[in-house]
Design an enzyme around this catalytic site. Structure first.
Site, PDB file in Angstrom:
ATOM      1  N   ILE A 277      45.414  24.898  41.557  1.00 20.18           N
ATOM      2  CA  ILE A 277      43.980  24.675  41.367  1.00 20.18           C
ATOM      3  C   ILE A 277      43.510  25.282  40.046  1.00 20.18           C
ATOM      4  CG2 ILE A 277      41.690  25.172  42.336  1.00 20.18           C
ATOM      5  CD1 ILE A 277      43.061  25.359  45.107  1.00 20.18           C
ATOM      6  N   CYS A 278      42.619  24.560  39.344  1.00 14.07           N
ATOM      7  CA  CYS A 278      41.938  25.069  38.143  1.00 14.07           C
ATOM      8  C   CYS A 278      42.939  25.323  37.017  1.00 14.07           C
ATOM      9  CB  CYS A 278      41.140  26.323  38.510  1.00 14.07           C
ATOM     10  SG  CYS A 278      40.001  26.910  37.250  1.00 14.07           S
ATOM     11  N   ILE A 279      43.106  26.581  36.589  1.00 11.40           N
ATOM     12  CA  ILE A 279      44.031  26.925  35.508  1.00 11.40           C
ATOM     13  C   ILE A 279      45.448  27.155  36.024  1.00 11.40           C
ATOM     14  CG2 ILE A 279      43.624  29.421  35.624  1.00 11.40           C
ATOM     15  CD1 ILE A 279      44.135  27.247  32.425  1.00 11.40           C
TER      16      ILE A 279
END
Length: 220
Positions: free
Chosen positions: A136-138
């Site tokens: 998720i995300c970075i």
């Protein structure tokens, strides 16, 4: 059918120096709604640094990643050294700067980053066992370290960050906040979350899709 067991690797508590709390909590919520058994893990190391989340400035103190992760996990968190794919059906790693500061040093080194040995060993055990991973995300910056060159993932549409992933051997696909990118060959799912999202309701959509797909992939 036996209850599915999903591991979640946390990186502390708080967007600027740990796991992004909204992302982690949403992942835990949607996993719980799917009726799976959840176990959180984190490395037992000192944080790279501590950020005052009110001022967004560095604070002259030290904190432990495992201890801070216990805030999100309500105390139910184990050292990531104990994590192996033998005991679980899938793995999720939320974002937040801690994923790129504590689980690795991507925030400082970019494509030249290294990953915490225990985190990498645990994640690679899932890849080797062909069990699904959700990033998720970075956190998708970990994908080329886990799977090697050619792995498909997304961090949204930030050109500079995508370029760093591609230097590491990833194939980056642009993706909006409400969607996921799936590398079918590797059983890897990723979603941009707060790399693009402006509020918790926006990031919730993609995270729910990621969790739902990951659970589906535990049956294949």
């Amino acid at each position: 059918m036996p209850t599915k067991k999903i591991a979640v690797i946390l990186a502390g508590s708080g967007v600027y120096d740990g796991s992004e709390i909204h992302e982690a909590t949403l992942a835990l919520l949607y996993l719980s709604e799917q009726g799976v058994k959840i176990q959180c893990f984190a490395p037992n190391i000192e944080q790279t640094h501590v950020i005052n989340h009110l001022t967004q400035k560095e604070s002259p103190e030290t904190r432990n990643v495992l201890v801070e992760s216990a805030r999100i996990a309500r105390g139910n968190v184990k050292d990531v050294k104990e994590l192996t794919a033998d005991d679980f059906d899938g793995l999720i790693i939320p974002g937040g700067f801690g994923a790129a500061k504590n689980l690795s040093n991507f925030a400082f080194k970019g494509s030249d980053c290294t990953v915490n040995d225990d985190v990498l060993t645990a994640a690679k055990s899932f890849a080797k066992a062909e069990k699904p991973i959700g990033l998720i995300c970075i956190a998708p910056h970990l994908a080329p370290k886990i799977y090697g060159r050619g792995v498909i993932c997304t961090i949204g549409n930030d050109e500079n960050t995508a370029a760093e992933l591609e230097k590491m051997g990833a194939v980056h696909q642009s993706c909006d906040v409400s969607n996921i990118v799936e590398d079918k060959a590797n059983k890897l799912i990723s979603t941009p979350a707060y790399m693009l999202g402006k509020n918790i309701s926006e990031v919730a959509v993609g995270i729910k899709k990621l969790v739902t797909r990951l659970i589906q992939l535990t049956n294949t």
